[in-house]
Motif scaffolding. Structure first.
Motif, PDB file in Angstrom:
ATOM      1  N   ILE A 146      62.963  79.441  50.610  1.00 20.81           N
ATOM      2  CA  ILE A 146      64.344  79.201  50.178  1.00 20.81           C
ATOM      3  C   ILE A 146      64.524  79.676  48.743  1.00 20.81           C
ATOM      4  CG2 ILE A 146      66.064  77.415  49.639  1.00 20.81           C
ATOM      5  CD1 ILE A 146      64.922  75.767  51.939  1.00 20.81           C
ATOM      6  N   GLY A 147      63.562  79.335  47.882  1.00 21.20           N
ATOM      7  CA  GLY A 147      63.642  79.749  46.489  1.00 21.20           C
ATOM      8  C   GLY A 147      63.551  81.249  46.310  1.00 21.20           C
TER       9      GLY A 147
ATOM     10  N   ALA B 262      64.065  62.401  37.382  1.00 15.42           N
ATOM     11  CA  ALA B 262      63.716  62.895  38.718  1.00 15.42           C
ATOM     12  C   ALA B 262      64.962  62.997  39.589  1.00 15.42           C
ATOM     13  CB  ALA B 262      62.690  61.969  39.365  1.00 15.42           C
ATOM     14  N   GLY B 263      65.848  62.004  39.487  1.00 18.16           N
ATOM     15  CA  GLY B 263      67.087  62.030  40.264  1.00 18.16           C
ATOM     16  C   GLY B 263      67.986  63.180  39.866  1.00 18.16           C
ATOM     17  N   ILE B 264      68.064  63.451  38.568  1.00 15.49           N
ATOM     18  CA  ILE B 264      68.867  64.594  38.087  1.00 15.49           C
ATOM     19  C   ILE B 264      68.279  65.901  38.603  1.00 15.49           C
ATOM     20  CG2 ILE B 264      69.626  65.856  36.031  1.00 15.49           C
ATOM     21  CD1 ILE B 264      69.582  63.173  34.518  1.00 15.49           C
ATOM     22  N   THR B 265      66.938  65.988  38.585  1.00 17.17           N
ATOM     23  CA  THR B 265      66.264  67.201  39.077  1.00 17.17           C
ATOM     24  C   THR B 265      66.571  67.440  40.549  1.00 17.17           C
ATOM     25  OG1 THR B 265      64.458  66.892  37.491  1.00 17.17           O
ATOM     26  CG2 THR B 265      64.026  68.332  39.371  1.00 17.17           C
ATOM     27  N   THR B 266      66.462  66.373  41.367  1.00 14.50           N
ATOM     28  CA  THR B 266      66.781  66.505  42.788  1.00 14.50           C
ATOM     29  C   THR B 266      68.220  66.978  42.974  1.00 14.50           C
ATOM     30  OG1 THR B 266      65.186  64.812  43.470  1.00 14.50           O
ATOM     31  CG2 THR B 266      66.993  65.254  44.974  1.00 14.50           C
ATOM     32  N   PHE B 267      69.144  66.367  42.225  1.00 18.97           N
ATOM     33  CA  PHE B 267      70.552  66.772  42.349  1.00 18.97           C
ATOM     34  C   PHE B 267      70.747  68.247  42.004  1.00 18.97           C
ATOM     35  CE2 PHE B 267      74.626  67.563  40.233  1.00 18.97           C
ATOM     36  CZ  PHE B 267      75.488  67.322  41.291  1.00 18.97           C
ATOM     37  N   MET B 268      70.120  68.698  40.939  1.00 22.67           N
ATOM     38  CA  MET B 268      70.325  70.079  40.499  1.00 22.67           C
ATOM     39  C   MET B 268      69.758  71.085  41.496  1.00 22.67           C
ATOM     40  SD  MET B 268      69.847  69.732  36.384  1.00 22.67           S
ATOM     41  CE  MET B 268      70.667  71.247  35.953  1.00 22.67           C
ATOM     42  N   THR B 269      68.678  70.700  42.193  1.00 26.59           N
ATOM     43  CA  THR B 269      68.134  71.611  43.206  1.00 26.59           C
ATOM     44  C   THR B 269      68.940  71.563  44.500  1.00 26.59           C
ATOM     45  OG1 THR B 269      66.564  69.922  43.965  1.00 26.59           O
ATOM     46  CG2 THR B 269      65.782  71.479  42.301  1.00 26.59           C
TER      47      THR B 269
ATOM     48  N   PHE C  17      66.800  65.908  52.672  1.00 27.06           N
ATOM     49  CA  PHE C  17      66.650  67.242  52.099  1.00 27.06           C
ATOM     50  C   PHE C  17      65.247  67.465  51.548  1.00 27.06           C
ATOM     51  CE2 PHE C  17      70.642  68.873  52.855  1.00 27.06           C
ATOM     52  CZ  PHE C  17      70.915  70.027  52.126  1.00 27.06           C
ATOM     53  N   VAL C  18      64.664  68.603  51.909  1.00 30.72           N
ATOM     54  CA  VAL C  18      63.328  68.940  51.402  1.00 30.72           C
ATOM     55  C   VAL C  18      63.342  69.108  49.887  1.00 30.72           C
ATOM     56  CG1 VAL C  18      62.507  69.986  53.528  1.00 30.72           C
ATOM     57  CG2 VAL C  18      63.720  71.393  51.882  1.00 30.72           C
ATOM     58  N   GLU C  19      64.502  69.439  49.314  1.00 27.60           N
ATOM     59  CA  GLU C  19      64.590  69.589  47.867  1.00 27.60           C
ATOM     60  C   GLU C  19      64.318  68.291  47.128  1.00 27.60           C
ATOM     61  OE1 GLU C  19      66.981  73.040  49.440  1.00 27.60           O
ATOM     62  OE2 GLU C  19      66.574  70.984  50.019  1.00 27.60           O
TER      63      GLU C  19
ATOM     64  N   PRO D 144      69.097  81.332  40.294  1.00 26.74           N
ATOM     65  CA  PRO D 144      67.758  81.584  39.732  1.00 26.74           C
ATOM     66  C   PRO D 144      67.106  80.345  39.135  1.00 26.74           C
ATOM     67  CG  PRO D 144      69.261  83.340  39.108  1.00 26.74           C
ATOM     68  CD  PRO D 144      70.096  82.280  39.766  1.00 26.74           C
ATOM     69  N   ALA D 145      67.918  79.447  38.546  1.00 21.54           N
ATOM     70  CA  ALA D 145      67.358  78.239  37.927  1.00 21.54           C
ATOM     71  C   ALA D 145      66.784  77.301  38.978  1.00 21.54           C
ATOM     72  CB  ALA D 145      68.435  77.534  37.107  1.00 21.54           C
ATOM     73  N   THR D 146      67.539  77.054  40.056  1.00 24.98           N
ATOM     74  CA  THR D 146      67.048  76.155  41.105  1.00 24.98           C
ATOM     75  C   THR D 146      65.964  76.835  41.949  1.00 24.98           C
ATOM     76  OG1 THR D 146      68.860  76.840  42.565  1.00 24.98           O
ATOM     77  CG2 THR D 146      69.212  74.885  41.231  1.00 24.98           C
ATOM     78  N   SER D 147      66.058  78.147  42.111  1.00 23.59           N
ATOM     79  CA  SER D 147      65.057  78.874  42.902  1.00 23.59           C
ATOM     80  C   SER D 147      63.681  78.776  42.265  1.00 23.59           C
ATOM     81  CB  SER D 147      65.459  80.344  43.039  1.00 23.59           C
ATOM     82  OG  SER D 147      66.648  80.480  43.783  1.00 23.59           O
ATOM     83  N   ALA D 148      63.613  78.919  40.947  1.00 25.74           N
ATOM     84  CA  ALA D 148      62.335  78.807  40.245  1.00 25.74           C
ATOM     85  C   ALA D 148      61.730  77.424  40.447  1.00 25.74           C
ATOM     86  CB  ALA D 148      62.533  79.093  38.757  1.00 25.74           C
ATOM     87  N   ALA D 149      62.578  76.399  40.415  1.00 31.80           N
ATOM     88  CA  ALA D 149      62.100  75.027  40.608  1.00 31.80           C
ATOM     89  C   ALA D 149      61.538  74.839  42.014  1.00 31.80           C
ATOM     90  CB  ALA D 149      63.241  74.042  40.355  1.00 31.80           C
ATOM     91  N   LEU D 150      62.212  75.393  43.018  1.00 28.04           N
ATOM     92  CA  LEU D 150      61.759  75.228  44.402  1.00 28.04           C
ATOM     93  C   LEU D 150      60.421  75.928  44.639  1.00 28.04           C
ATOM     94  CD1 LEU D 150      65.131  75.682  46.343  1.00 28.04           C
ATOM     95  CD2 LEU D 150      63.926  73.559  45.812  1.00 28.04           C
TER      96      LEU D 150
END
Length: 463
Positions: free
Chosen positions: A149-150, A20-27, A329-331, A369-375
């Motif tokens: 944002i995404g 989960a922490g890695i996911t937050t960082f990547m977004t 951060f909302v991300e 595109p990778a982080t946008s899809a996640a958001l």
């Protein structure tokens, strides 16, 4: 680690929290590249801003994890950084020019104000004062906000400009009745169709109940983007960025308190304070709701109260390092959607931000595109709170709707909360006077009502 972060109590485990922490960082990693670009326009050294961004996000996100045990990450806020830069640039055409050092001093003072408001528990009282319907609406509104944002970051959403007039950069314009502003992007563009593909990958993994679906989706989308012919992933950062940080370029304690009484700076301090007050409140409550912390309201209030103190210190601390207002951060919702429930999530994110000082070229490889899809997917998950709002009761339904709608469509969390507060107070008073039903209006809601009106009358809608 199990005992320190109380993982069993929160129904989590080490693997889930770290992913989960890695996911937050990547977004959130985009802020490492974007913040220097935005603040660089104010005259600050861009590399110094990068250092301040990585250090500030790392130190204070780690503090959020270790001292509060809350899965929310902090970094210089988008919107407030743009306001910081434009305040400095726009002032050069006036008699009271504002230097970057003066603007950093204004941010530092706004942080001191937050610390006072938090220590005196005034900020925490917001949690009690604001009705539950608006709290749920904040969660939904933030979901739509990060969806925007995404969509915007991916190119799936484009904005049309009026063909009948020229507009200066940074200016605002009204739309005519025959104009539209939002449009679907060009699906043939690699970044757009890659976002759609990433969206499908993450959605499919979530439907199959794969743990880490968002993180795996980001990684798979990044790998596809690196395929020759797609070329969405840029390897330029591997060549140009510094691998070893040069801390001598950090803008540490770069303050000028000499002209803080000028009209421009007083207005800036007020804007920094007001927008951050509501932005942070919205993000904290929205993410806490999403994580289920308010099932026990008393525990939820205490947790968010502690988180607000770290956030307040981060505002002044970030200014000391040389960056604009630090904010929750909302991300962070992306990590919470991955199952993050404790400070191990935010601690992981904080460590990754600190490592990015040495691994910046790699951190910046993940494409938009990778982080946008996640958001966008996180927006879906946060939308689930809408079922908790009684829209048939219009006294609470209308304020909730305005809270939800104003966040994405004005691209500002504070505007959504402001309209929700104003409309609730007015409608509750009307309903109470009519004797139809007694709606509670906390005394602090009246204070906020006056402050919101004063903000728009005297400061305007900037920020």
């Amino acid at each position: 680690m199990e005992r320190f972060f109380k993982l069993k109590e929160f129904g989590s485990n080490v693997r889930t929290e770290i992913m989960a922490g890695i996911t937050t960082f990547m977004t959130m990693a985009y802020i490492l590249a974007v913040n220097p670009l935005v603040l660089g326009g104010s005259g600050l050294d861009t590399y110094g801003i990068f250092l301040a961004t990585a250090l500030g996000a790392g130190i204070f996100t780690l503090a959020m994890g270790l001292f509060v045990n809350f899965p929310v990450a902090l970094a210089p806020g988008m919107g407030l950084n743009a306001y910081f830069a434009t305040t400095v640039v726009a002032s050069k055409a006036t008699d009271h020019a504002i230097s970057p050092s003066m603007a950093l001093a204004a941010v530092f003072i706004s942080g001191i104000i937050f610390i006072i408001l938090t220590v005196t528990k005034i900020r925490q009282m917001l949690i009690v004062a604001i009705p539950d319907s608006i709290k749920f609406a904040i969660t939904v509104g933030i979901g739509l906000f990060i969806t925007i944002i995404g969509l915007k970051g991916s190119g799936l959403l484009t904005i049309s400009l009026s063909p009948f007039a020229d507009y200066a950069a940074g200016s605002y314009s009204n739309l005519n009745s025959n104009e539209t502003i939002f449009h679907l992007g060009d699906i043939t563009e690699p970044s757009v169709w890659l976002t759609v593909l990433g969206l499908l990958i993450i959605s499919a993994l979530m439907v199959l109940r794969v743990r880490g679906a968002i993180l795996y989706g980001i990684l798979l989308t990044t790998l596809i983007g690196a395929i020759p012919g797609v070329d969405v992933v840029s390897f330029d950062s591997m060549k140009s960025a510094d691998w070893v940080p040069n801390f001598s370029k950090l803008n540490f304690w770069d303050f000028n308190f000499g002209d803080l009484l000028t009209t421009g700076l007083l207005s800036a301090i007020a804007t920094f304070t007001f927008v951050e007050l509501f932005d942070t409140f919205g993000t904290m409550v929205g993410t806490a709701n999403r994580a289920g912390f308010f099932k026990d309201k008393e525990k939820g209030r205490k947790l968010v109260g502690k988180a607000m103190l770290v956030d307040a210190v981060a505002v002044s601390g970030g200014a000391m390092l040389g960056t604009s207002t630090m904010t929750a951060f909302v991300e962070s919702s992306a990590g919470i959607a991955e199952g993050g429930r404790t400070g191990l999530t935010s601690s992981t994110t904080g460590v990754l931000f600190l490592l990015s000082l040495f691994l910046a070229p790699i951190a910046l490889l993940v494409p938009s595109p990778a982080t946008s899809a996640a958001l966008i997917i996180v927006g879906v998950l946060m939308m689930q709170s809408v079922k908790e709002i009684d829209f048939e009761d219009l006294v609470v339904g209308i304020p909730a709707f305005l809270t939800i709608a104003m966040m994405p469509f004005t691209y500002n969390i504070a505007n959504g909360i402001s309209f929700g507060i104003i409309s609730y107070v007015v409608l509750a008073v009307i309903a109470n006077l009519a004797g139809k039903k007694k709606y509670q209006v906390h005394w602090l809601m009246w204070v906020l009502f006056v402050l919101v009106i004063a903000r728009y009358v005297f400061i305007g809608a900037e920020g």
